[in-house]
Design a protein around this motif. Structure first.
Motif, PDB file in Angstrom:
ATOM      1  N   LEU A 104     -79.220   3.426  39.912  1.00 55.08           N
ATOM      2  CA  LEU A 104     -80.458   3.968  39.344  1.00 55.08           C
ATOM      3  C   LEU A 104     -80.780   5.329  39.958  1.00 55.08           C
ATOM      4  N   ASP A 105     -80.358   5.536  41.211  1.00 53.28           N
ATOM      5  CA  ASP A 105     -80.569   6.834  41.863  1.00 53.28           C
ATOM      6  C   ASP A 105     -79.574   7.886  41.382  1.00 53.28           C
ATOM      7  N   GLY A 106     -78.636   7.482  40.540  1.00 52.22           N
ATOM      8  CA  GLY A 106     -77.714   8.454  39.948  1.00 52.22           C
ATOM      9  C   GLY A 106     -76.430   8.692  40.727  1.00 52.22           C
ATOM     10  N   HIS A 107     -76.180   7.918  41.782  1.00 49.67           N
ATOM     11  CA  HIS A 107     -74.957   8.137  42.556  1.00 49.67           C
ATOM     12  C   HIS A 107     -73.741   7.540  41.867  1.00 49.67           C
ATOM     13  N   ASP A 108     -72.571   8.082  42.207  1.00 57.68           N
ATOM     14  CA  ASP A 108     -71.327   7.420  41.830  1.00 57.68           C
ATOM     15  C   ASP A 108     -71.160   6.234  42.772  1.00 57.68           C
ATOM     16  N   LEU A 109     -70.369   5.263  42.332  1.00 58.27           N
ATOM     17  CA  LEU A 109     -70.304   4.035  43.117  1.00 58.27           C
ATOM     18  C   LEU A 109     -68.920   3.400  43.084  1.00 58.27           C
ATOM     19  N   ILE A 110     -68.506   2.894  44.236  1.00 60.70           N
ATOM     20  CA  ILE A 110     -67.305   2.051  44.291  1.00 60.70           C
ATOM     21  C   ILE A 110     -67.795   0.665  44.681  1.00 60.70           C
ATOM     22  N   ILE A 141     -57.997   9.391  30.311  1.00 58.73           N
ATOM     23  CA  ILE A 141     -59.382   9.349  29.786  1.00 58.73           C
ATOM     24  C   ILE A 141     -60.321  10.070  30.755  1.00 58.73           C
ATOM     25  N   LEU A 142     -60.138   9.795  32.038  1.00 57.21           N
ATOM     26  CA  LEU A 142     -61.008  10.422  33.042  1.00 57.21           C
ATOM     27  C   LEU A 142     -60.928  11.949  32.965  1.00 57.21           C
ATOM     28  N   GLU A 143     -59.714  12.449  32.686  1.00 57.18           N
ATOM     29  CA  GLU A 143     -59.527  13.897  32.564  1.00 57.18           C
ATOM     30  C   GLU A 143     -60.344  14.480  31.407  1.00 57.18           C
ATOM     31  N   ARG A 144     -60.630  13.643  30.432  1.00 59.20           N
ATOM     32  CA  ARG A 144     -61.279  14.140  29.221  1.00 59.20           C
ATOM     33  C   ARG A 144     -62.759  13.787  29.123  1.00 59.20           C
ATOM     34  N   THR A 145     -63.334  13.388  30.217  1.00 58.40           N
ATOM     35  CA  THR A 145     -64.775  13.088  30.188  1.00 58.40           C
ATOM     36  C   THR A 145     -65.524  14.346  30.607  1.00 58.40           C
ATOM     37  N   PRO A 146     -66.736  14.520  30.093  1.00 62.83           N
ATOM     38  CA  PRO A 146     -67.487  15.739  30.459  1.00 62.83           C
ATOM     39  C   PRO A 146     -67.741  15.806  31.962  1.00 62.83           C
ATOM     40  N   GLU A 147     -67.904  16.986  32.450  1.00 62.63           N
ATOM     41  CA  GLU A 147     -68.106  17.251  33.878  1.00 62.63           C
ATOM     42  C   GLU A 147     -69.207  16.363  34.465  1.00 62.63           C
ATOM     43  N   LYS A 148     -70.364  16.403  33.798  1.00 67.59           N
ATOM     44  CA  LYS A 148     -71.539  15.779  34.409  1.00 67.59           C
ATOM     45  C   LYS A 148     -71.741  14.360  33.888  1.00 67.59           C
ATOM     46  N   HIS A 149     -71.375  13.408  34.681  1.00 69.53           N
ATOM     47  CA  HIS A 149     -71.711  12.029  34.334  1.00 69.53           C
ATOM     48  C   HIS A 149     -71.575  11.178  35.586  1.00 69.53           C
ATOM     49  N   GLN A 150     -72.141  10.006  35.492  1.00 72.60           N
ATOM     50  CA  GLN A 150     -72.064   9.102  36.642  1.00 72.60           C
ATOM     51  C   GLN A 150     -70.864   8.184  36.455  1.00 72.60           C
ATOM     52  N   THR A 151     -70.147   7.902  37.538  1.00 73.52           N
ATOM     53  CA  THR A 151     -68.997   7.003  37.429  1.00 73.52           C
ATOM     54  C   THR A 151     -69.142   5.838  38.399  1.00 73.52           C
ATOM     55  N   ALA A 152     -68.911   4.649  37.891  1.00 77.39           N
ATOM     56  CA  ALA A 152     -68.914   3.462  38.757  1.00 77.39           C
ATOM     57  C   ALA A 152     -67.568   2.785  38.617  1.00 77.39           C
ATOM     58  N   LEU A 153     -66.959   2.471  39.739  1.00 78.69           N
ATOM     59  CA  LEU A 153     -65.645   1.831  39.712  1.00 78.69           C
ATOM     60  C   LEU A 153     -65.767   0.465  40.390  1.00 78.69           C
ATOM     61  N   PHE A 154     -65.405  -0.560  39.657  1.00 75.51           N
ATOM     62  CA  PHE A 154     -65.433  -1.911  40.240  1.00 75.51           C
ATOM     63  C   PHE A 154     -64.020  -2.458  40.335  1.00 75.51           C
TER      64      PHE A 154
END
Ligand code: AMP
Length: 615
Positions: A41-47, A173-186
């Protein structure tokens, strides 16, 4: 559980989402949710290091939904999953959390589904796309899917995607995502390639890992039943009925709704059962616990939160009807039995896809959990008959039978039968409310291999991937000569009850002899490995990996054995598959010698010689 967050409201989620969680019956956030939701919710990327069963779907789904602008009918979130089953499941979870967001739309897209339908659905517009890497890639290439408005990208079960050979697709796919976005990896595990992906594509990610402290549990017998072939409720009642030292049981489920439903169902089957959940006020809660202590109740069905601190010496059994979120919860749950110096019993129900959690629990508690064989119908009948005999014996020893003996004599005389027959009729009447013989069939015992070798137990079971690795360990023909094709005798031909599920119609298993060999246009020169081919076929065409026969890997192409009699849709789905981005162009490998038994390597050699002239 040590979750510091007691309620979903503490996250400041919007009222529509909170209402949905109340409707579904979630009482409190699971540990992974408590840690991930505020970070996202704070907008951070997350592992997030978490496996199935921890509640990870809601951990990323709720923050993601919080950010969706429903008025903008463009994909704002993309969730990549390793299998179509997971894609569908995640999409369903999202839809249910978004039930109070009018106009919200989530679309699962996966291989094997018709393009026409998918194109129509994509054109109609969706806010969230949940898809398998291959098909998402395809739509991005065809420009039928645009990520221009993407706010969130989730990689779910990243290690599974790696094992199934999709990591290149994911990176594409990751290469083709816009610069600004949040990413979460589980991911349940963090192998190096996944770490590398995280380092490359995530920006200052926060890491959340659910700890699994090792604890020892004394004086508790621990067993598990692998859910298969029978409904959990029927299995539960069978087990409780024949357990030797049964006195009282505490049964754990995940949601408030489930406590009430299960209590009602058990009560309908004659058990003195009640629900214990967070909706009960303190007085009602104490009343339930008092009733359990006094014997007015034998079974209490509780959520983790509601069962905190219960100390009732009578509890001979704890049943984990729904698997706990983590080992800590497991240890806490089973600590409710085996109290006051008594021996306790802990029974765990494990769905095939939750087997990883079972192994985690075993590791954390440093104790093996033994498989439980479900009592058969005969076991239950014997137990009931024994109880019936005891009750009859008790009445025989009591006073005041003359009046009834007289009635028996009269019936015997009037009906012209012996006293034994009258007794049989009376016994039949006496058991009518709870028949001595139970209805239904005995399920086939679960195959131990489904657990012990991590073989897939059912279609789409995500526990199948370790097999791909096992395969990689086998000796390969290639080792003996670089130009030879590489074969892997999978050696696990389908058993009759395990045939591939192309459709729902029961069919005879395709015996080994009916396997058909196909040729595909990808080979070693494309950097393709056996696991890539198996992964693509299993995932994109929905054919379980164990039904895929031998794979011959050549330089420019490969061969794959598949069960005969495939329906057209499955064959069409197969034809559209790409492996490592290359269309496979699947076609029957006509005119080639069959792989049969001992001759396989010779046959292949001569085949190769004929076809490529380099043998
Ligand atoms: P997952 O690990 O995301 O596959 O979730 C496993 C199961 O737990 C699913 O059936 C969810 O509906 C359920 N679940 C997830 N979070 C909660 C919660 N906070 N309370 C109760 N059940 C939950």
């Amino acid at each position: 559980m040590s979750s510091p967050v007691e309620s979903f409201a503490e996250f400041g989620l919007s009222s529509g989402l909170l209402q949905a969680l109340t409707d579904i019956g979630y009482e409190t956030p699971s540990p992974i949710q408590a840690e991930c939701i505020p970070v996202l919710l704070d907008g951070h990327d997350l592992i997030g290091q978490a496996q199935t069963g921890t509640g990870k779907t809601a951990a990323f789904a709720l923050p993601l939904l919080e950010q969706i602008d429903v008025k903008l009918t463009k994909p704002q979130a993309l969730i990549l999953t390793p299998t179509r089953e997971l894609a569908i499941q995640v999409a369903e979870a999202l839809q249910s959390y978004a039930r109070h967001l009018p106009g919200f739309h989530v679309l699962p897209i996966y291989g094997g589904q018709s393009y026409t339908i998918q194109l129509k659905q994509l054109a109609r517009g969706a806010h969230v796309i949940v898809g398998t890497p291959g098909r998402v890639m395809d739509h991005l290439e065809r420009k039928t899917l645009s990520l221009d408005h993407l706010k969130t990208l989730v990689l779910d079960e990243a290690d599974e995607m790696l094992r199934m050979g999709f990591i290149d697709d994911v990176e594409w796919i990751l290469e083709r995502t816009p610069e600004k976005h949040q990413t979460a990896l589980f991911s349940a595990t963090m192998p190096d390639p996944i770490r590398r992906v995280a380092q490359k594509y995530l920006v200052e990610p926060r890491e959340v890992k659910i700890k699994s402290a090792t604890t020892t549990i004394a004086a508790t017998r621990q067993v598990y039943w692998q859910v298969s072939g029978m409904h959990k409720l029927d299995a539960l009642t069978r087990i409780l009925e024949v357990e030797e030292d049964f006195d009282a049981a505490l049964i754990f489920v995940r949601t408030k709704t489930a406590t009430v439903e299960l209590a009602d169902k058990l009560a309908a089957r004659g058990y003195a059962a009640a629900a214990l959940n967070g909706d009960l006020n303190q007085q009602m809660r104490e009343r339930v616990i008092e009733q359990l202590k006094s014997g007015a109740l034998d079974i209490v069905i509780a959520t983790d939160v509601a069962a905190r601190g219960i100390d009732v010496a009578r509890i001979s059994h704890v049943v984990n009807y729904d698997i706990p979120y983590d080992t800590e919860a497991y240890v806490h749950r089973i600590g409710r039995t085996g109290r006051a110096g008594r021996t306790g019993n802990a029974i765990l129900f494990v769905a095939p896809r939750e087997i990883r959690m079972l192994r985690t629990i075993e590791r954390a508690t440093r104790q093996p959990i033994a498989p439980l064989t479900l009592p058969s119908r005969a076991d239950v009948t014997n137990k009931r008959v024994a109880g019936f005999k005891e009750r009859v014996a008790a009445v025989l020893n009591a006073e005041g039978l003359e009046f009834f003996a007289n009635i028996v004599s009269q019936i015997a005389e009037e009906q012209d039968v012996g006293a034994e027959e009258v007794a049989a009729a009376l016994a039949k009447m006496a058991q009518e409310a709870k028949p001595l013989q139970i209805a239904g069939e005995d399920p086939l015992p679960p195959r131990p291999s489904a657990v012990d070798t991590h073989r897939p137990a059912s279609f789409g079971d995500r526990e199948r991937s370790p097999r791909f690795e096992e395969r990689g360990d086998r000796p390969r023909f290639e080792d003996r000569g670089a130009s030879r094709p590489r074969f892997e005798d999978r050696g696990d031909k389908p058993r009759p009850e395990e045939r591939p599920r192309f459709d729902d119609k029961p069919r005879r298993a395709a015996p080994a002899g009916e396997m058909v060999r196909y040729r595909i246009d990808v080979g070693r020169e494309h950097g393709v490995q056996v696991k890539d081919i198996v992964g693509a076929i299993a995932n994109e065409a929905g054919i379980e990996s164990r039904f895929i026969g031998r794979i011959g890997l050549y330089d420019e192409s490969s061969t794959v054995e598949l069960p005969g009699g495939m329906p057209k849709e499955a064959e069409n789905a197969l034809k559209r598959i790409r492996v490592r981005g290359v269309p496979i162009n699947l076609r029957p490998d006509e005119g080639s010698p069959r792989f049969d038994g001992e001759h396989k390597s010779d046959g292949e050699r001569s085949f190769k010689k004929r076809k490529f002239g380099d043998g």
